[in-house]
Design an enzyme around this catalytic site. Structure first.
Site, PDB file in Angstrom:
ATOM      1  N   SER A 254       0.835  -1.210   0.000  1.00 16.79           N
ATOM      2  CA  SER A 254       0.000   0.000   0.000  1.00 16.79           C
ATOM      3  C   SER A 254       0.863   1.251   0.000  1.00 16.79           C
ATOM      4  O   SER A 254       0.379   2.346  -0.289  1.00 16.79           O
ATOM      5  CB  SER A 254      -0.930   0.001   1.223  1.00 16.79           C
ATOM      6  OG  SER A 254      -0.199  -0.241   2.406  1.00 16.79           O
TER       7      SER A 254
ATOM      8  N   GLU B  63      -0.318 -12.232  -1.206  1.00 16.85           N
ATOM      9  CA  GLU B  63      -1.724 -12.308  -1.614  1.00 16.85           C
ATOM     10  C   GLU B  63      -1.995 -13.617  -2.363  1.00 16.85           C
ATOM     11  O   GLU B  63      -1.135 -14.093  -3.109  1.00 16.85           O
ATOM     12  CB  GLU B  63      -2.070 -11.115  -2.522  1.00 16.85           C
ATOM     13  CG  GLU B  63      -2.037  -9.782  -1.794  1.00 16.85           C
ATOM     14  CD  GLU B  63      -2.451  -8.602  -2.672  1.00 16.85           C
ATOM     15  OE1 GLU B  63      -2.998  -8.821  -3.775  1.00 16.85           O
ATOM     16  OE2 GLU B  63      -2.230  -7.460  -2.247  1.00 16.85           O
TER      17      GLU B  63
ATOM     18  N   GLU C  41      -9.592  -9.670   3.703  1.00 21.38           N
ATOM     19  CA  GLU C  41      -9.897  -8.263   3.386  1.00 21.38           C
ATOM     20  C   GLU C  41     -11.252  -8.127   2.679  1.00 21.38           C
ATOM     21  O   GLU C  41     -11.541  -8.849   1.714  1.00 21.38           O
ATOM     22  CB  GLU C  41      -8.779  -7.694   2.488  1.00 21.38           C
ATOM     23  CG  GLU C  41      -9.027  -6.245   2.079  1.00 21.38           C
ATOM     24  CD  GLU C  41      -7.803  -5.519   1.543  1.00 21.38           C
ATOM     25  OE1 GLU C  41      -6.680  -6.070   1.606  1.00 21.38           O
ATOM     26  OE2 GLU C  41      -7.987  -4.389   1.073  1.00 21.38           O
TER      27      GLU C  41
HETATM   28  O1  KIV Z   1      -0.540  -3.423   1.523  1.00 22.07           O
HETATM   29  C1  KIV Z   1      -1.169  -3.370   2.586  1.00 22.07           C
HETATM   30  O2  KIV Z   1      -1.061  -2.414   3.343  1.00 22.07           O
HETATM   31  C2  KIV Z   1      -2.030  -4.500   2.907  1.00 22.07           C
HETATM   32  C3  KIV Z   1      -2.948  -4.455   4.066  1.00 22.07           C
HETATM   33  C4  KIV Z   1      -3.599  -3.258   4.456  1.00 22.07           C
HETATM   34  C5  KIV Z   1      -3.530  -5.709   4.496  1.00 22.07           C
HETATM   35  O3  KIV Z   1      -1.998  -5.474   2.232  1.00 22.07           O
END
Ligand code: KIV
Length: 266
Positions: free
Chosen positions: A46, A116, A183
């Site tokens: 993220s 993932e 998620e």
């Molecule tokens: O990339 C991320 O921050 C995530 C989560 C918020 C689970 O995969």
């Protein structure tokens, strides 16, 4: 306090104690989250969106992830550090996946990785576990599959999708994952998954019945404001505070109020 380990995750699930995670991307924020008592810090891909300003998580590279993981590891005294496998670091082959996961441990100083996918990555999970790399799996809304899913949509809404997610959860557990991020799925399905597997579930947009929760740091403290997902709760509005401080600094420089003798040398 000693470093949190994957055994503590299991103990917390058995004792019915909640696991609390946040994402972190650099040293100062890792220190703050560690001081706040987080069990684990996820160096999430993220960061592509909340740090690099990109539209999705797909472009972030292994080298960039390692760079951020190193900074977080330096700031995390007690919290477990988990490196997030970026898009195309594990899809091509089992060998490449294990090599890249190993980089998070060897170069990034992480204690575990997150990846993932469900049954399609089970061979990677097993190979990593055999190489002493603890794996946190991630099912439901998997942002790296944005083009297949057609956007960031709640998953597991019909009977067939629910059944598939229950099977995926069991499959990643059997493959050797030590925990599972779920998620953006309905909360009753998250409860069913949590009760049906022995490893802890960490929810994000999956309701209150998971064994733990994870959120993006920049959402929780109010630094990222391009959009706010429904499942986010903002506990502070630090962006607004920072802009006020920066404006005041600019005004004082322009008016000559800063610096005074107190901030100057004789
Ligand atoms: O990339 C991320 O921050 C995530 C989560 C918020 C689970 O995969």
């Amino acid at each position: 306090m000693a470093k949190i380990t994957i055994n503590d995750f299991m103990k917390k699930k058995s004792a019915g104690e909640k696991i609390c995670m946040l994402t972190a991307y650099d040293y100062p924020f890792a220190r703050m989250a560690d001081e706040a008592g987080m069990d684990a810090l996820l160096v999430g891909d993220s960061l592509a969106m909340v740090v690099q300003g990109l539209d999705n998580t797909l472009p972030v590279t292994m080298d960039e992830m390692i760079y951020h993981t190193r900074m977080v590891s330096r700031g995390a005294e007690n919290a477990m550090v988990i490196g997030d496998m970026p898009y195309m670091s594990y899809q091509v082959s089992v060998e490449e996946a294990v090599r890249n996961a190993g980089r998070f441990i060897k170069e990034g100083g992480a204690q575990a990785i997150k990846m993932e996918g469900g049954s399609e990555v089970c061979d990677r999970i097993t190979a990593m576990a055999r190489s002493e790399i603890p794996v946190m799996a991630h099912i439901g809304l998997t942002p790296q599959a944005i083009h297949r899913m057609g956007g960031y949509k709640v998953q597991g809404k019909d009977e067939e999708a629910r059944k598939k997610l229950l099977e995926e959860a069991k499959a990643v557990e059997d493959a050797g994952a030590f925990s599972l991020v779920i998620e953006a799925i309905p909360m009753d399905l998250a409860r069913e998954i949590t009760e049906s597997i022995s490893i802890p579930t960490i929810g994000i947009g999956a309701g209150p019945h998971c064994d733990g929760q994870v959120l993006v740091m920049h959402d929780v403290i109010g630094i990222f404001d391009r959009f706010v997902p429904k499942f986010v709760k903002r506990y502070a509005e630090l962006k607004d505070e920072a802009v006020i401080a920066m404006k005041k600094y600019r005004e004082e420089v322009e008016s000559g109020e800063f610096p005074t003798k107190d901030q100057s040398f004789k």
